[in-house]
Write a protein that holds these residues in place. Structure first.
Motif, PDB file in Angstrom:
ATOM      1  N   ALA A  16       0.839  -1.204   0.000  1.00  0.00           N
ATOM      2  CA  ALA A  16       0.000   0.000   0.000  1.00  0.00           C
ATOM      3  C   ALA A  16       0.871   1.250   0.000  1.00  0.00           C
ATOM      4  O   ALA A  16       0.574   2.223  -0.709  1.00  0.00           O
ATOM      5  N   THR A  26      -8.254  -0.094   1.290  1.00  0.00           N
ATOM      6  CA  THR A  26      -8.123  -1.095   0.223  1.00  0.00           C
ATOM      7  C   THR A  26      -9.093  -2.247   0.475  1.00  0.00           C
ATOM      8  O   THR A  26      -9.560  -2.437   1.595  1.00  0.00           O
ATOM      9  N   TRP A  50     -10.623  -0.191  -8.179  1.00  0.00           N
ATOM     10  CA  TRP A  50     -10.521   0.234  -6.778  1.00  0.00           C
ATOM     11  C   TRP A  50      -9.262   1.049  -6.526  1.00  0.00           C
ATOM     12  O   TRP A  50      -9.282   2.017  -5.766  1.00  0.00           O
ATOM     13  N   LEU A  51      -8.174   0.694  -7.193  1.00  0.00           N
ATOM     14  CA  LEU A  51      -6.922   1.408  -6.995  1.00  0.00           C
ATOM     15  C   LEU A  51      -6.981   2.790  -7.646  1.00  0.00           C
ATOM     16  O   LEU A  51      -6.564   3.784  -7.047  1.00  0.00           O
TER      17      LEU A  51
END
Length: 130
Positions: A16, A26, A50-51
């Protein structure tokens, strides 16, 4: 006879940090697993939805918040910012431009000037020795 290499892995917190995202935001499968070097490279090269969403809207970790505000991490703490912020919160802070933020930005600018001066001086000294 060659030994087979085992893939290099890292903890989710490390991954991360390398991805510049806030771990707690996350997905659970990311937080609970281990991330291989190949998986990290794949995430960087072709980030999943999502990232991309996290990088764009946050919440962002302290180092990202500090960079976006133009201050140091210590400056954030002095300003009372201890929690991750979203992009909207960062933009709001920029618009409000509180006194502590202006002061920390000025401090950061002074630090950058001093670092540039020291780097220039070191380069001149190296050149004079040649």
């Amino acid at each position: 006879m060659t030994s087979q290499k085992t893939p290099q892995t890292m903890k989710p917190a490390t991954a991360a940090k390398k991805l510049n995202v806030y771990l707690e935001a996350t997905p659970a499968e990311f937080q609970e697993g281990v991330v291989s070097r190949d998986e990290l490279n794949a995430l960087q090269a072709d980030p999943p939805e999502w990232l991309s969403e996290l990088r764009h809207n946050g919440p962002h970790p302290r180092q990202v918040v500090a960079a976006r505000l133009g201050v140091s991490i210590g400056g954030l703490a002095r300003g009372g910012i201890t929690e991750p912020l979203t992009t909207a919160q960062i933009d709001s802070l920029k618009a409000e431009s509180p006194e502590w933020l202006e002061q920390e930005r000025a401090t950061q600018a002074d630090v950058r000037k001093e670092n540039a001066r020291a780097k220039q001086k070191a380069a001149e000294e190296r050149e004079n020795r040649s």
